[in-house]
Design an enzyme around this catalytic site. Sequence first.
Site, mmCIF file in Angstrom:
data_model
loop_
_atom_site.group_PDB
_atom_site.id
_atom_site.type_symbol
_atom_site.label_atom_id
_atom_site.label_comp_id
_atom_site.label_asym_id
_atom_site.label_seq_id
_atom_site.Cartn_x
_atom_site.Cartn_y
_atom_site.Cartn_z
ATOM 1 N N CYS A 80 12.676 3.399 -3.677
ATOM 2 C CA CYS A 80 11.511 2.778 -3.057
ATOM 3 C C CYS A 80 11.291 1.445 -3.762
ATOM 4 O O CYS A 80 12.261 0.793 -4.152
ATOM 5 C CB CYS A 80 10.292 3.697 -3.147
ATOM 6 S SG CYS A 80 9.819 4.135 -4.836
ATOM 7 N N GLN A 81 10.050 1.058 -3.950
ATOM 8 C CA GLN A 81 9.769 -0.215 -4.620
ATOM 9 C C GLN A 81 9.878 -0.086 -6.138
ATOM 10 O O GLN A 81 10.475 -0.919 -6.778
ATOM 11 C CB GLN A 81 8.374 -0.725 -4.220
ATOM 12 C CG GLN A 81 8.063 -2.133 -4.696
ATOM 13 C CD GLN A 81 8.921 -3.206 -4.041
ATOM 14 O OE1 GLN A 81 9.451 -3.027 -2.947
ATOM 15 N NE2 GLN A 81 9.093 -4.321 -4.723
#
Length: 117
Positions: A80-81
């Site tokens: 993800c981030q």
Amino acid sequence: MASSDKEISYSDLKALLAKGSGFVVDVRSKDEVDRGRIPGSIHIPVENVESDMSLDASEFQSKFGIVKPSLDSSALVFHCQMGRRGDVATEKARSLGFKNARNYAGGYKEWSDKGGK
């Protein structure tokens, strides 16, 4: 070095992708992915991981245009981030039987900060 068998480091992910054997799943939102992505990754939002990774092989290939990874694939990586949603996705995949699924905990932030291409 990754902190567990459930994580993969930046350098290990780069090496996996350089060999052409990485299966990277970006679990961020569409807006986040539209701002940048790890080359070759596919987009499956974290909330769809269970349903999409449960598709049979032909449905998966039809939806994503690539062959679904095997349950014992060591190349399956979620990200993800910054790591939290990637960890959630990794746990969901492991619960479905993808026993070697890993999370790239550095996420897209680390990838872009280090100039990953």
